[in-house]
Design a protein around this motif. Structure first.
Motif, PDB file in Angstrom:
ATOM      1  N   GLU A  60      33.420  32.344  28.780  1.00 52.64           N
ATOM      2  CA  GLU A  60      33.842  31.340  27.745  1.00 52.64           C
ATOM      3  C   GLU A  60      33.436  29.838  28.298  1.00 52.64           C
ATOM      4  OE1 GLU A  60      37.668  31.892  26.224  1.00 52.64           O
ATOM      5  OE2 GLU A  60      37.518  33.858  27.077  1.00 52.64           O
ATOM      6  N   PHE A  61      32.521  29.410  27.487  1.00 45.54           N
ATOM      7  CA  PHE A  61      32.167  27.860  27.649  1.00 45.54           C
ATOM      8  C   PHE A  61      32.346  27.208  26.345  1.00 45.54           C
ATOM      9  CE2 PHE A  61      28.748  24.464  27.787  1.00 45.54           C
ATOM     10  CZ  PHE A  61      29.390  23.611  28.864  1.00 45.54           C
ATOM     11  N   ALA A  62      33.110  26.155  26.458  1.00 44.45           N
ATOM     12  CA  ALA A  62      32.846  25.442  25.140  1.00 44.45           C
ATOM     13  C   ALA A  62      32.946  23.730  25.238  1.00 44.45           C
ATOM     14  CB  ALA A  62      34.135  25.937  24.214  1.00 44.45           C
ATOM     15  N   THR A  63      32.357  23.116  24.414  1.00 40.60           N
ATOM     16  CA  THR A  63      32.730  21.834  24.570  1.00 40.60           C
ATOM     17  C   THR A  63      33.696  21.344  23.521  1.00 40.60           C
ATOM     18  OG1 THR A  63      30.686  21.359  23.436  1.00 40.60           O
ATOM     19  CG2 THR A  63      30.648  21.345  25.516  1.00 40.60           C
ATOM     20  N   GLY A  64      34.539  20.480  23.913  1.00 42.15           N
ATOM     21  CA  GLY A  64      35.595  19.912  22.932  1.00 42.15           C
ATOM     22  C   GLY A  64      35.711  18.510  23.250  1.00 42.15           C
ATOM     23  N   PRO A  67      33.681  19.261  28.260  1.00 39.18           N
ATOM     24  CA  PRO A  67      33.298  20.778  28.609  1.00 39.18           C
ATOM     25  C   PRO A  67      33.991  21.447  29.311  1.00 39.18           C
ATOM     26  CG  PRO A  67      31.561  19.290  28.761  1.00 39.18           C
ATOM     27  CD  PRO A  67      32.652  18.312  29.021  1.00 39.18           C
ATOM     28  N   GLN A  68      34.329  22.788  29.063  1.00 40.26           N
ATOM     29  CA  GLN A  68      35.386  23.754  29.799  1.00 40.26           C
ATOM     30  C   GLN A  68      34.566  24.920  30.051  1.00 40.26           C
ATOM     31  OE1 GLN A  68      38.077  22.874  31.459  1.00 40.26           O
ATOM     32  NE2 GLN A  68      37.500  20.659  30.663  1.00 40.26           N
ATOM     33  N   LEU A  69      34.877  25.822  31.142  1.00 38.85           N
ATOM     34  CA  LEU A  69      34.244  27.074  31.472  1.00 38.85           C
ATOM     35  C   LEU A  69      35.383  27.868  32.134  1.00 38.85           C
ATOM     36  CD1 LEU A  69      31.709  28.588  32.117  1.00 38.85           C
ATOM     37  CD2 LEU A  69      31.749  27.485  34.378  1.00 38.85           C
ATOM     38  N   LYS A  70      35.168  29.256  31.719  1.00 37.54           N
ATOM     39  CA  LYS A  70      36.286  30.248  32.076  1.00 37.54           C
ATOM     40  C   LYS A  70      35.371  31.415  32.347  1.00 37.54           C
ATOM     41  CE  LYS A  70      40.603  32.843  30.729  1.00 37.54           C
ATOM     42  NZ  LYS A  70      41.598  32.755  29.843  1.00 37.54           N
ATOM     43  N   ILE A  71      35.532  31.986  33.450  1.00 35.52           N
ATOM     44  CA  ILE A  71      34.598  33.113  33.832  1.00 35.52           C
ATOM     45  C   ILE A  71      35.525  34.148  34.531  1.00 35.52           C
ATOM     46  CG2 ILE A  71      32.873  33.989  35.425  1.00 35.52           C
ATOM     47  CD1 ILE A  71      31.783  31.090  35.709  1.00 35.52           C
ATOM     48  N   GLY A 101      30.122  16.230  37.085  1.00 37.52           N
ATOM     49  CA  GLY A 101      31.556  16.490  37.103  1.00 37.52           C
ATOM     50  C   GLY A 101      32.347  16.711  35.884  1.00 37.52           C
ATOM     51  N   SER A 102      31.870  17.009  34.832  1.00 31.63           N
ATOM     52  CA  SER A 102      32.557  16.914  33.571  1.00 31.63           C
ATOM     53  C   SER A 102      33.130  18.314  33.134  1.00 31.63           C
ATOM     54  CB  SER A 102      32.037  16.278  32.399  1.00 31.63           C
ATOM     55  OG  SER A 102      30.810  17.294  32.092  1.00 31.63           O
ATOM     56  N   VAL A 103      32.427  19.477  33.730  1.00 34.12           N
ATOM     57  CA  VAL A 103      32.839  20.745  33.696  1.00 34.12           C
ATOM     58  C   VAL A 103      33.920  21.472  34.623  1.00 34.12           C
ATOM     59  CG1 VAL A 103      32.126  23.300  33.122  1.00 34.12           C
ATOM     60  CG2 VAL A 103      30.505  21.240  32.449  1.00 34.12           C
ATOM     61  N   ASP A 104      35.205  21.420  33.970  1.00 38.93           N
ATOM     62  CA  ASP A 104      36.454  22.135  34.834  1.00 38.93           C
ATOM     63  C   ASP A 104      36.095  23.463  34.662  1.00 38.93           C
ATOM     64  OD1 ASP A 104      37.051  19.803  36.092  1.00 38.93           O
ATOM     65  OD2 ASP A 104      38.798  19.641  34.464  1.00 38.93           O
ATOM     66  N   ALA A 105      36.075  24.327  35.739  1.00 37.03           N
ATOM     67  CA  ALA A 105      36.015  26.079  35.468  1.00 37.03           C
ATOM     68  C   ALA A 105      37.135  26.693  36.137  1.00 37.03           C
ATOM     69  CB  ALA A 105      34.676  26.383  36.280  1.00 37.03           C
ATOM     70  N   LEU A 106      37.334  27.721  35.558  1.00 32.99           N
ATOM     71  CA  LEU A 106      38.384  28.773  36.207  1.00 32.99           C
ATOM     72  C   LEU A 106      37.581  30.056  36.303  1.00 32.99           C
ATOM     73  CD1 LEU A 106      41.186  29.591  36.799  1.00 32.99           C
ATOM     74  CD2 LEU A 106      41.560  30.351  34.586  1.00 32.99           C
ATOM     75  N   VAL A 107      37.467  30.599  37.654  1.00 30.43           N
ATOM     76  CA  VAL A 107      36.785  31.821  37.721  1.00 30.43           C
ATOM     77  C   VAL A 107      37.887  32.907  38.388  1.00 30.43           C
ATOM     78  CG1 VAL A 107      35.020  32.858  39.217  1.00 30.43           C
ATOM     79  CG2 VAL A 107      34.859  30.500  38.474  1.00 30.43           C
ATOM     80  N   ASP A 108      38.136  33.861  37.504  1.00 30.54           N
ATOM     81  CA  ASP A 108      39.144  35.054  37.895  1.00 30.54           C
ATOM     82  C   ASP A 108      38.286  35.996  38.469  1.00 30.54           C
ATOM     83  OD1 ASP A 108      40.931  36.875  38.111  1.00 30.54           O
ATOM     84  OD2 ASP A 108      41.431  36.874  35.978  1.00 30.54           O
ATOM     85  N   ARG A 136      36.155  20.376  38.691  1.00 30.94           N
ATOM     86  CA  ARG A 136      37.078  21.094  39.531  1.00 30.94           C
ATOM     87  C   ARG A 136      36.878  22.476  38.997  1.00 30.94           C
ATOM     88  NH1 ARG A 136      43.016  18.745  39.043  1.00 30.94           N
ATOM     89  NH2 ARG A 136      42.891  18.615  41.275  1.00 30.94           N
ATOM     90  N   VAL A 137      36.813  23.359  40.126  1.00 28.89           N
ATOM     91  CA  VAL A 137      36.512  24.698  40.254  1.00 28.89           C
ATOM     92  C   VAL A 137      37.803  25.554  40.661  1.00 28.89           C
ATOM     93  CG1 VAL A 137      35.294  26.667  40.314  1.00 28.89           C
ATOM     94  CG2 VAL A 137      34.301  24.421  40.187  1.00 28.89           C
ATOM     95  N   ALA A 138      38.621  26.119  40.013  1.00 24.90           N
ATOM     96  CA  ALA A 138      39.764  26.975  40.375  1.00 24.90           C
ATOM     97  C   ALA A 138      39.219  28.514  40.441  1.00 24.90           C
ATOM     98  CB  ALA A 138      40.891  26.941  39.678  1.00 24.90           C
ATOM     99  N   VAL A 139      39.292  29.161  41.676  1.00 23.79           N
ATOM    100  CA  VAL A 139      39.000  30.556  41.910  1.00 23.79           C
ATOM    101  C   VAL A 139      40.173  31.263  42.147  1.00 23.79           C
ATOM    102  CG1 VAL A 139      37.533  31.971  43.267  1.00 23.79           C
ATOM    103  CG2 VAL A 139      36.580  29.835  42.823  1.00 23.79           C
ATOM    104  N   VAL A 140      40.383  32.292  41.438  1.00 21.43           N
ATOM    105  CA  VAL A 140      41.570  33.045  41.767  1.00 21.43           C
ATOM    106  C   VAL A 140      41.241  34.699  42.154  1.00 21.43           C
ATOM    107  CG1 VAL A 140      43.536  34.477  40.288  1.00 21.43           C
ATOM    108  CG2 VAL A 140      42.753  32.088  39.611  1.00 21.43           C
ATOM    109  N   GLY A 141      41.798  35.060  43.208  1.00 21.92           N
ATOM    110  CA  GLY A 141      41.202  36.231  43.928  1.00 21.92           C
ATOM    111  C   GLY A 141      42.384  36.950  44.529  1.00 21.92           C
ATOM    112  N   LYS A 142      42.235  38.131  45.038  1.00 22.56           N
ATOM    113  CA  LYS A 142      43.049  38.768  45.860  1.00 22.56           C
ATOM    114  C   LYS A 142      42.342  39.692  46.961  1.00 22.56           C
ATOM    115  CE  LYS A 142      43.280  42.825  43.094  1.00 22.56           C
ATOM    116  NZ  LYS A 142      43.939  43.831  42.424  1.00 22.56           N
ATOM    117  N   GLY A 143      43.305  39.824  48.279  1.00 21.34           N
ATOM    118  CA  GLY A 143      42.673  40.521  49.144  1.00 21.34           C
ATOM    119  C   GLY A 143      41.366  39.973  49.826  1.00 21.34           C
TER     120      GLY A 143
END
Length: 177
Positions: A60-64, A67-71, A101-108, A136-143
């Motif tokens: 999901e990438f949308a500009t308002g 710009p923001q990004l979710k993967i 540097g304008s796109v903040d991202a969340l990577v699950d 800023r890029v936040a990566v969420v993971g496990k193990g």
């Protein structure tokens, strides 16, 4: 008949309880992203999932206002997923004319298992071409993925990439800016 009705009511009550417990956190995250993203111009946005028999990549990438990004990555990342997903995202970022540097991202990556070398090379090409747009890029993971991503970000000295074990911690860090 009363026993069947009682079982059905019990199953329905359990389902409602599970949905009530699970929905607030997911709904809160989605509301936050919807409020943060603002209206979605169709020319530069993506809301698509690439999938094959071994894995999936939903973007999901949308500009308002910014710009923001979710993967969301699931299963094994093959070339048939990685190439078209990174190409489409690259085209969307180029159309959005995202500033550095304008796109903040969340990577699950909590449900991801591994990726092929072709998929990794596609991600590398994307980062070489469009990596400057990422903030800023936040990566969420496990193990093992969590350990490996933390090691990679330290070795590569990524300053604006953080790896988290929970979605809530990642959301808090992204909202700090």
């Amino acid at each position: 008949m009363p026993l069947l009705r009682q079982r059905a009511c019990t199953m329905l009550a359990r389902s409602v309880l599970l949905l009530a417990l699970a929905t607030p956190s997911v709904a809160a995250v989605e509301r936050r992203w919807a409020n943060h993203l603002g209206p979605r111009p169709r020319s530069a946005s993506i809301d698509h999932e690439w999938r094959d028999g071994r894995g999936a990549c939903a973007i999901e990438f949308a500009t308002g206002n910014a710009p923001q990004l979710k993967i969301n990555l699931t299963g094994f990342g093959s070339a048939s997923i990685g190439r078209p997903a990174t190409e489409a995202l690259g085209h969307a970022i180029a159309r959005a004319r995202a500033d550095a540097g304008s796109v903040d991202a969340l990577v699950d990556m909590t449900d991801a298992s591994a990726a092929s070398t072709s998929c990794i090379f596609a991600c590398r090409r994307f980062l070489l071409r469009h990596g400057t747009a990422l903030g800023r890029v936040a990566v969420v993971g496990k193990g093992p993925q969590l350990f490996f991503m933390r090691l990679c970000t330290r070795l590569a000295r990524f300053r604006k990439v953080r790896v988290f074990g929970s979605q809530a911690a990642a959301d808090r860090w992204l909202l700090e800016a």
